[in-house]
Design a protein around this motif. Structure first.
Motif, PDB file in Angstrom:
ATOM      1  N   LYS A  53      40.884  39.069  29.279  1.00 27.59           N
ATOM      2  CA  LYS A  53      41.788  38.658  30.158  1.00 27.59           C
ATOM      3  C   LYS A  53      41.403  37.462  31.072  1.00 27.59           C
ATOM      4  O   LYS A  53      40.156  37.409  31.552  1.00 27.59           O
ATOM      5  N   ASN A  54      41.999  36.392  31.264  1.00 28.89           N
ATOM      6  CA  ASN A  54      41.633  35.273  32.019  1.00 28.89           C
ATOM      7  C   ASN A  54      41.703  35.133  33.414  1.00 28.89           C
ATOM      8  O   ASN A  54      41.326  34.421  34.097  1.00 28.89           O
ATOM      9  N   ASP A  55      42.485  36.186  33.798  1.00 30.45           N
ATOM     10  CA  ASP A  55      42.592  36.290  35.557  1.00 30.45           C
ATOM     11  C   ASP A  55      41.357  36.500  36.094  1.00 30.45           C
ATOM     12  O   ASP A  55      40.788  37.710  35.663  1.00 30.45           O
ATOM     13  N   GLU A  56      41.017  35.603  36.867  1.00 32.07           N
ATOM     14  CA  GLU A  56      39.512  35.894  37.457  1.00 32.07           C
ATOM     15  C   GLU A  56      39.592  37.042  38.282  1.00 32.07           C
ATOM     16  O   GLU A  56      38.389  37.892  38.591  1.00 32.07           O
ATOM     17  N   ALA A  57      40.623  37.333  39.001  1.00 30.62           N
ATOM     18  CA  ALA A  57      40.621  38.567  39.902  1.00 30.62           C
ATOM     19  C   ALA A  57      40.423  39.954  38.914  1.00 30.62           C
ATOM     20  O   ALA A  57      39.946  40.897  39.539  1.00 30.62           O
ATOM     21  N   LYS A  58      40.825  39.943  38.001  1.00 26.51           N
ATOM     22  CA  LYS A  58      40.860  41.228  37.072  1.00 26.51           C
ATOM     23  C   LYS A  58      39.718  41.262  36.352  1.00 26.51           C
ATOM     24  O   LYS A  58      39.253  42.260  35.882  1.00 26.51           O
ATOM     25  N   ASP A  59      39.091  40.181  35.795  1.00 26.14           N
ATOM     26  CA  ASP A  59      37.897  40.263  34.706  1.00 26.14           C
ATOM     27  C   ASP A  59      36.503  39.985  35.232  1.00 26.14           C
ATOM     28  O   ASP A  59      35.549  40.098  34.615  1.00 26.14           O
ATOM     29  N   VAL A  60      36.658  39.842  36.771  1.00 26.15           N
ATOM     30  CA  VAL A  60      35.092  39.681  37.013  1.00 26.15           C
ATOM     31  C   VAL A  60      35.150  40.281  38.531  1.00 26.15           C
ATOM     32  O   VAL A  60      35.968  40.167  39.276  1.00 26.15           O
ATOM     33  N   THR A  61      33.782  40.832  38.742  1.00 21.94           N
ATOM     34  CA  THR A  61      33.569  41.496  40.075  1.00 21.94           C
ATOM     35  C   THR A  61      32.335  40.479  40.457  1.00 21.94           C
ATOM     36  O   THR A  61      31.340  40.684  39.992  1.00 21.94           O
TER      37      THR A  61
ATOM     38  N   GLY B 239      41.605  38.510  45.892  1.00 22.49           N
ATOM     39  CA  GLY B 239      40.773  39.702  46.401  1.00 22.49           C
ATOM     40  C   GLY B 239      40.009  39.490  47.649  1.00 22.49           C
ATOM     41  O   GLY B 239      39.554  40.252  48.326  1.00 22.49           O
ATOM     42  N   HIS B 240      40.233  37.984  48.036  1.00 22.38           N
ATOM     43  CA  HIS B 240      39.250  37.670  49.143  1.00 22.38           C
ATOM     44  C   HIS B 240      40.262  37.005  50.100  1.00 22.38           C
ATOM     45  O   HIS B 240      41.035  36.121  49.829  1.00 22.38           O
ATOM     46  N   ALA B 241      40.180  37.744  51.400  1.00 22.43           N
ATOM     47  CA  ALA B 241      41.171  36.956  52.375  1.00 22.43           C
ATOM     48  C   ALA B 241      40.915  35.643  52.768  1.00 22.43           C
ATOM     49  O   ALA B 241      42.070  34.679  53.012  1.00 22.43           O
ATOM     50  N   LYS B 242      39.580  35.217  52.863  1.00 20.05           N
ATOM     51  CA  LYS B 242      39.252  33.758  53.289  1.00 20.05           C
ATOM     52  C   LYS B 242      38.606  32.911  52.004  1.00 20.05           C
ATOM     53  O   LYS B 242      38.242  33.608  51.113  1.00 20.05           O
ATOM     54  N   TYR B 243      38.958  31.801  51.944  1.00 21.70           N
ATOM     55  CA  TYR B 243      38.438  30.774  51.121  1.00 21.70           C
ATOM     56  C   TYR B 243      36.755  30.994  51.089  1.00 21.70           C
ATOM     57  O   TYR B 243      36.043  31.149  52.039  1.00 21.70           O
ATOM     58  N   LEU B 244      36.304  30.975  50.007  1.00 22.39           N
ATOM     59  CA  LEU B 244      34.914  30.891  49.815  1.00 22.39           C
ATOM     60  C   LEU B 244      34.299  29.676  50.281  1.00 22.39           C
ATOM     61  O   LEU B 244      34.798  28.648  49.744  1.00 22.39           O
ATOM     62  N   GLN B 245      33.280  29.728  51.102  1.00 20.18           N
ATOM     63  CA  GLN B 245      32.601  28.576  51.490  1.00 20.18           C
ATOM     64  C   GLN B 245      31.583  27.949  50.557  1.00 20.18           C
ATOM     65  O   GLN B 245      30.924  28.488  49.987  1.00 20.18           O
TER      66      GLN B 245
END
Length: 400
Positions: A151-159, A268-274
C-alpha cells in the motif's frame, strides 16, 4: 437594478460551485504556497463536501482518459514521423557535447535565456522488453519500519520512529554499496523524473539518446513537484507504477529538491513536521528510499543528480542539506549520485552564474538563480549521458 442583481447572483452561485468542485485543488495549492493547512480544511471530511470532491475526481479521471487517447494518437503520428524522416537526419545536428571547462565564477556576461528551456522533444518511447541480471538486495533505512509495502498510503505503510539528531546523523555512516557501471543498449529505456530542473535537462538527454543511439526515454518531469507534498504529486508512487508498467526501463534519472525545504504534514501527526527535524528527515529518507527500492525491484539503475547551488542564501543552505540525504541514500544501494554545483561553476560555499569555456565565460543559470541557461542544460545533459556506457545491439550480442 434587477439585471445587476441577477448577474451578481449568477456570479455568486458560480463562484461557490467552483470552490466546492475544486476544494481539494485549492487545499493543495494553499498547502504548497503557505506550507500549512488551509483554514476550514477539516470541513472537507463532511459527507456533502466529500461527495462533491469525488464527483470532481471522476470528472478529472474522464478528462484524463480523453486526453490520454488524444496523446496516444499524437504519439503514433510522432513515431511514424520519426522513423520516416528523423532517422535519416545527421547526428551532427546534436550540440549537446559542447566543450566546456568548469573553473570560473566570474559574473559579468549575459547570455540570452533560451526559448528552448522548457521545450520538450517530440520523440516518445516505444515499448521493448529485455532481461536483466538479478538486482542486489536493498538496504532499508534503519530509521523506518515498513509495515505494508503493498500500500502506498504513507500513513498505513510506514511507522516513523522518532530519533534524535545524533542518531539520525549516524545514518550517513551506514555501509555503502559499490557503484556498478551502467550499460545501456538500444532495447533499454530511460525514465526521467523530477521538477522544473529536470524539465530543462531531460529533453536534451532524451533527444540525444534517440538520435545517436535509438534509445527511447520517458520524461515524466513536472514543475513545482518534489517529495514534500505527495498529496499534490506522489513521485514514489508514480515511479512504482511506471516501472511496473514499463519493464524495459533500465535507468531511472532523478533531479528534484528546490520545492522541498519546507515543513510538511504527515497523516497521524497533528502538526506539520518541522524541516530538518528527526521525523522530517526520516520521512523524507523514506520517500527517497521508495524510489530507489522501486528501481531495484524492477532491476533498473539509478542516476540521482544533486541540486546545484542556489542564489538565495537560505535555499542554497537547504539544498546543500537535502543533497546529503540524496547522496547517502543513493550510496546505500550502489546508485550513481552526481553532484552538480561544480559542473555549473559554483560550489556548496557560494553561488555563481558563469563557467569558463574554451571561448571565455559563459552563463549557465538564468536570472531566477535556480534554473539553467541553454549551456547549463547541455552541461548537465552531457554529464548524464557520460554516466552511462552505451553499447550497440551488435556489441550486446557479441558479449552474450
Amino acid at each position: 437594478m434587477m439585471s445587476i442583481l441577477r448577474v451578481c447572483y449568477i456570479f455568486f452561485v458560480t463562484l461557490i460551485g467552483l470552490l466546492l468542485l475544486y476544494q481539494q485543488s485549492i487545499a493543495i495549492y494553499w498547502q504548497q504556497t503557505y506550507h500549512r493547512s488551509m483554514p476550514l480544511f477539516g470541513w472537507q471530511d463532511k459527507p456533502f463536501l466529500s461527495s462533491i470532491a469525488k464527483l470532481n475526481q471522476q470528472l478529472l479521471a474522464d478528462e484524463d482518459i480523453y486526453f490520454s487517447a488524444v496523446a496516444d494518437f499524437n504519439d503514433q503520428l510522432v513515431q511514424k514521423y520519426n522513423h520516416l524522416i528523423l532517422e535519416t537526419k545527421s547526428s551532427q545536428d546534436e550540440h549537446v557535447f559542447d566543450h566546456v571547462t568548469y573553473d570560473s565564477k566570474t559574473n559579468h556576461e549575459d547570455e540570452p535565456t533560451s526559448k528552448l528551456a522548457s521545450k520538450q522533444t517530440a520523440l516518445e518511447p516505444v515499448h521493448a522488453k529485455t532481461e536483466r541480471d538479478e538486482a542486489p538486495p536493498l538496504l532499508t533505512t534503519p530509521t523506518l519500519s515498513i509495515k505494508n509495502e503493498a500500500k502506498n498510503d504513507e500513513a498505513k505503510d510506514v511507522t516513523i520512529k522518532a530519533k534524535s539528531s545524533v542518531e539520525m546523523s549516524t545514518n550517513l555512516k551506514d555501509p555503502v554499496q559499490q557503484v556498478v557501471p551502467i550499460t545501456v543498449h538500444p532495447v533499454d529505456k530511460i525514465l526521467f523524473i523530477g521538477d522544473s530542473l529536470m524539465q530543462g535537462v531531460a529533453p536534451r538527454v532524451k533527444r540525444s539518446l534517440y538520435q545517436k543511439y535509438h534509445i527511447e526515454s520517458l520524461d515524466l518531469s513536472k514543475q513545482s513537484t518534489g517529495l514534500s507534498y505527495p498529496g499534490a504529486f506522489n513521485w514514489p508512487k508514480t515511479v512504482e507504477d511506471t516501472l511496473a508498467q514499463e519493464p524495459s526501463i533500465k535507468v531511472v534519472v532523478v533531479f528534484l529538491g528546490p520545492n522541498d525545504p519546507w515543513n510538511f504534514p504527515v497523516k497521524g501527526h497533528a502538526k506539520y513536521l518541522q524541516f530538518k527535524s528527526a521525523q522530517w528527515e526520516a520521512t523524507y529518507r523514506y520517500r527517497i528510499n521508495r524510489i530507489l527500492k522501486a528501481a531495484q525491484l524492477n532491476k533498473a539503475d539509478v542516476i540521482w543528480l544533486g541540486v546545484p547551488c542556489m542564489r538565495k542564501a537560505k535555499l542554497h543552505r537547504d539544498v546543500v542539506y537535502l543533497n546529503t540525504l540524496y547522496h547517502s541514500e543513493v550510496a546505500k544501494i550502489g546508485g550513481h549520485y552526481i553532484p552538480t554545483s561544480e559542473l555549473l561553476g559554483c560550489s556548496d560555499k557560494e553561488y555563481a552564474n558563469f563557467v569558463t569555456t574554451n571561448k571565455g565565460n559563459a552563463k549557465v543559470r538564468i536570472d531566477d538563480g535556480i534554473h539553467f541557461s541553454v549551456l547549463g542544460q547541455k552541461i548537465l545533459a552531457n554529464r548524464i549521458i557520460n554516466e552511462m556506457t552505451i553499447e550497440s545491439a551488435e556489441q550486446k550480442e557479441a558479449i552474450q
